[in-house]
Design an enzyme around this catalytic site. Structure first.
Site, PDB file in Angstrom:
ATOM      1  N   SER A 146       0.827  -1.208   0.000  1.00 13.35           N
ATOM      2  CA  SER A 146       0.000   0.000   0.000  1.00 13.35           C
ATOM      3  C   SER A 146       0.859   1.256   0.000  1.00 13.35           C
ATOM      4  O   SER A 146       0.571   2.225  -0.717  1.00 13.35           O
ATOM      5  CB  SER A 146      -0.924  -0.016   1.222  1.00 13.35           C
ATOM      6  OG  SER A 146      -1.670   1.178   1.307  1.00 13.35           O
TER       7      SER A 146
ATOM      8  N   VAL B 217       2.424   1.893  -3.443  1.00 10.10           N
ATOM      9  CA  VAL B 217       1.441   2.428  -4.394  1.00 10.10           C
ATOM     10  C   VAL B 217       1.183   3.904  -4.124  1.00 10.10           C
ATOM     11  O   VAL B 217       1.097   4.717  -5.063  1.00 10.10           O
ATOM     12  CB  VAL B 217       0.129   1.620  -4.319  1.00 10.10           C
ATOM     13  CG1 VAL B 217      -0.967   2.297  -5.135  1.00 10.10           C
ATOM     14  CG2 VAL B 217       0.350   0.195  -4.813  1.00 10.10           C
ATOM     15  N   HIS B 218       1.071   4.283  -2.853  1.00 10.42           N
ATOM     16  CA  HIS B 218       0.894   5.698  -2.515  1.00 10.42           C
ATOM     17  C   HIS B 218       2.108   6.519  -2.956  1.00 10.42           C
ATOM     18  O   HIS B 218       1.955   7.658  -3.427  1.00 10.42           O
ATOM     19  CB  HIS B 218       0.671   5.853  -1.006  1.00 10.42           C
ATOM     20  CG  HIS B 218      -0.719   5.534  -0.566  1.00 10.42           C
ATOM     21  ND1 HIS B 218      -1.160   4.248  -0.379  1.00 10.42           N
ATOM     22  CD2 HIS B 218      -1.782   6.339  -0.273  1.00 10.42           C
ATOM     23  CE1 HIS B 218      -2.421   4.261   0.015  1.00 10.42           C
ATOM     24  NE2 HIS B 218      -2.828   5.516   0.078  1.00 10.42           N
ATOM     25  N   GLU B 219       3.291   5.954  -2.802  1.00 10.68           N
ATOM     26  CA  GLU B 219       4.499   6.663  -3.233  1.00 10.68           C
ATOM     27  C   GLU B 219       4.516   6.837  -4.751  1.00 10.68           C
ATOM     28  O   GLU B 219       4.986   7.865  -5.261  1.00 10.68           O
ATOM     29  CB  GLU B 219       5.738   5.899  -2.772  1.00 10.68           C
ATOM     30  CG  GLU B 219       7.051   6.624  -3.038  1.00 10.68           C
ATOM     31  CD  GLU B 219       7.155   7.948  -2.301  1.00 10.68           C
ATOM     32  OE1 GLU B 219       7.766   8.876  -2.860  1.00 10.68           O
ATOM     33  OE2 GLU B 219       6.626   8.057  -1.170  1.00 10.68           O
TER      34      GLU B 219
ATOM     35  N   MET C  21       2.532   9.839  -5.498  1.00 10.16           N
ATOM     36  CA  MET C  21       3.310  11.048  -5.214  1.00 10.16           C
ATOM     37  C   MET C  21       4.308  11.338  -6.334  1.00 10.16           C
ATOM     38  O   MET C  21       4.533  12.502  -6.692  1.00 10.16           O
ATOM     39  CB  MET C  21       4.062  10.887  -3.886  1.00 10.16           C
ATOM     40  CG  MET C  21       3.189  10.801  -2.651  1.00 10.16           C
ATOM     41  SD  MET C  21       2.173  12.280  -2.366  1.00 10.16           S
ATOM     42  CE  MET C  21       0.571  11.689  -2.988  1.00 10.16           C
TER      43      MET C  21
END
Length: 609
Positions: A542, A545-547, A550
């Site tokens: 998770s 994926v968030h990185e 960004m």
């Protein structure tokens, strides 16, 4: 069918019968956790060799075609593995023997617990995919009668009234003090840029997801095997899908603005999760379905004397293995066909008399809905549902409440306007200051950073809250109403959580369900890890994926968000310590401190450093 293939088929069936017994006693997925001894986890989806000639095999088989039989410690039939050049064989009996010896104590320890819970009926099984249940609930937390009857309902009204006054004040000042028309605002121009192209790309991206359907359709019609080819194709396509559409939106191709890039990357992730769930759920059912057909056919031949068993082994032993295989496969296919009714039974009471009926007969009676579900319309329906997890039976509403749809649509455009208003008047000036600070020496940049951070927190918090209401309350509910999808469990009371693991479960229930089934539980099964390791794997995926998101926004790879998300793990451990056990208020304060400051800290770090 050759002797090696027959041996592998029987060997695989016996292997899976033992594994299912251990699974039923030691791996209850519906409890959202693994058992006490996590080293004993096993996967239910061990598949038999995929051979389209299984049903059309010759009517007689020689002695050499049948595998030698021996009794297992629990009086279960166990088949000795022979050397084979068939690379599709899923069986490793040596590993099974080790697994059984490790699980024997667990088996005895848990037998009483399971018997007390499910009764002593030996036909009781646990499905692999009983971890998620869809329920017919056509209202969210803020729309439920229980919420309107609480003493804190007025606080919800106060929040929106205070927001309305603040936004009206902001709008009045903007109208009279800013001569720039709304359509000429910087944020609006970025939002409008290439809007038509973005829509076309999104449509093309959606249509390309039908690859998952065509793979399953090819499996259904015998053009390819899911185990041999299908899952490889799907896995490769999932990876290609993400990076291809990222490239399309990047400056190397269509050069979309950052808002469009973020929208496309998030939507591509949604499509990937939907495709993955559809493909691998049906892929699992293919293994169960083909095993059931094979066991039925072989048992029929054995009963009619068309198969000769080796000396020293009884017909009853082989029949027992095949009958248990048939019972489970029918149970599993029936469970998956009816486990998501309005009043679901997590363990789906299986009528043992159904084992006397063939799978084809159960399909005709509507008790088994696989593989009849693999149709173009079924996939289209699933693609329209606001869920990332596929199943054979979704709860549905009887009609569309158009007044409800209108209200949610009005809310969508209203929230988007408010977010643009805040972004233009409050966030954009801070972003310009961040760009100036970025050019300063580090010694001067650090003091400026803290001023920028304090200015960023209030407007960013408002955008954060508006984003929640926009996506999880307005958009998803509007889509659910239009598609007659009855389960509105899109979010939980995350504002009352006392640790970040609870927040991860409640903030985005759709993604949480996907990660629970296809990452957390699959990690336990596939990698034989304990639940703590599986949780870390899920958390890490998770965070990565968030990185990635960004990186799409800022165009730089810094790892700030990855670092902050992974830092939640020690906070979660601390929240479960004896010190924090009875301190719910303190836990909630820590969470809200993170909600308020975290997004602003991360955003300003990417902008300034």
């Amino acid at each position: 069918m050759g002797r090696t293939n027959t041996s592998d088929q029987l060997n695989a069936i016996s292997d899976k019968n033992t594994k299912r017994k251990s699974l039923a006693l030691d791996n209850e997925y519906h409890n959202n956790s693994s058992s006490e001894d996590d080293s004993s986890k096993i996967e239910l989806s061990y598949t038999i060799p995929d051979n389209n000639n299984i049903i059309s095999q010759e009517t007689t088989t020689s002695v050499e075609d049948v595998l030698s039989l021996s009794s297992a410690p629990q009086n279960e039939l166990r088949l000795r593995k022979q050397k084979s050049n068939n690379q599709d064989s899923p069986v490793d009996l040596n590993g099974v023997i080790v697994d059984v010896s490790k699980r024997e104590k667990i088996f005895l320890k848990r037998k009483r617990q399971i018997d007390n819970k499910h009764g002593s009926d030996k036909s009781k099984y646990l499905s692999r995919f009983n971890d998620i249940t869809f329920k017919a609930k056509s209202s969210t937390i803020f729309e439920s009668d229980e919420f309107y009857k609480t003493d804190f309902f007025g606080m919800y009204v106060l929040f929106w009234l205070a927001t309305a006054f603040a936004m009206v004040n902001n709008l009045i000042h903007t109208y009279f003090e800013n001569s720039t028309p709304i359509l000429q605002w910087t944020v609006v121009k970025v939002f409008k840029r290439d809007l038509f192209k973005v829509g076309l790309v999104d449509l093309a991206m959606y249509l390309s997801t039908y690859f998952a359907f065509f793979v399953q359709y090819a499996c259904k019609n015998g053009y390819l095997s899911w185990k041999k080819v299908g899952w490889w194709l799907q896995a490769a396509f999932d990876g290609l899908f993400l990076f291809f559409w990222l490239w399309i939106a990047s400056e190397y191709c269509l050069d979309f603005p950052w808002i469009a890039k973020v929208f496309l990357v998030l939507h591509s992730l949604v499509f990937i999760m939907k495709m993955h769930s559809y493909a691998f759920y049906n892929g699992y059912l293919w293994s169960i379905y083909k095993e059931g057909l094979y066991s039925e056919k072989y048992l029929d031949k054995l009963t009619n004397g068309k198969v000769t068993l080796p000396k020293g082994h009884t017909k009853n032993e082989t029949e027992k293995v095949l009958q248990e295989s048939i019972a489970f496969t029918k149970y599993e296919l029936e469970y998956q066909s009816h486990a998501t009714t309005e009043n679901p039974d997590d363990h789906h009471v299986f009528d043992i008399d159904q084992t006397d009926k063939s799978i084809a007969k159960l399909q005709q009676e509507g008790l088994i809905k696989f593989p009849q579900n693999i149709t173009l319309f079924n996939y289209f329906e699933y693609s329209m549902f606001p869920t990332l997890v596929y199943t054979l039976n979704f709860p549905r509403t009887k009609r569309i409440r158009w007044s409800y749809v209108f209200g949610k649509t009005f809310g969508i455009f209203g929230l988007i306007f408010l977010m643009i208003l805040i972004a233009e008047n409050n966030l954009y000036p801070i972003v310009l200051r961040c760009e100036i600070a970025r050019k300063l020496p580090v010694s001067e940049r650090i003091p400026q950073y803290f001023f920028l951070l304090m200015d960023m927190i209030p407007p960013f918090l408002m955008v954060y809250l508006f984003t929640f209401f926009l996506i999880w309350d307005a958009i998803l509910n509007a889509i659910a109403e239009l598609s007659k999808f009855a389960d509105r469990d899109f979010y939980g009371p995350w504002w009352s959580c006392t640790d970040f693991s609870e927040f991860a479960n409640q903030w985005n229930r759709c993604v949480h369900k996907f990660l629970l089934r296809h990452v957390y539980h699959s990690s336990i099964s596939a990698f034989d890890v304990n639940k703590q390791s599986a949780a870390i794997i899920t958390f890490l995926l998770s965070s990565l994926v968030h990185e990635l998101v960004m990186y799409v926004i800022f165009g730089t790879l810094r790892g700030y968000l990855l670092l902050f998300q992974m830092s939640q793990i020690p906070l979660i451990i601390m929240s479960r310590s004896k010190f924090m056990k009875d301190k719910k208020v303190l836990g909630n304060i820590i969470c809200w401190f993170g909600f308020i400051s975290g997004p602003s800290i991360i955003c300003t770090l990417y902008l300034v450093f």
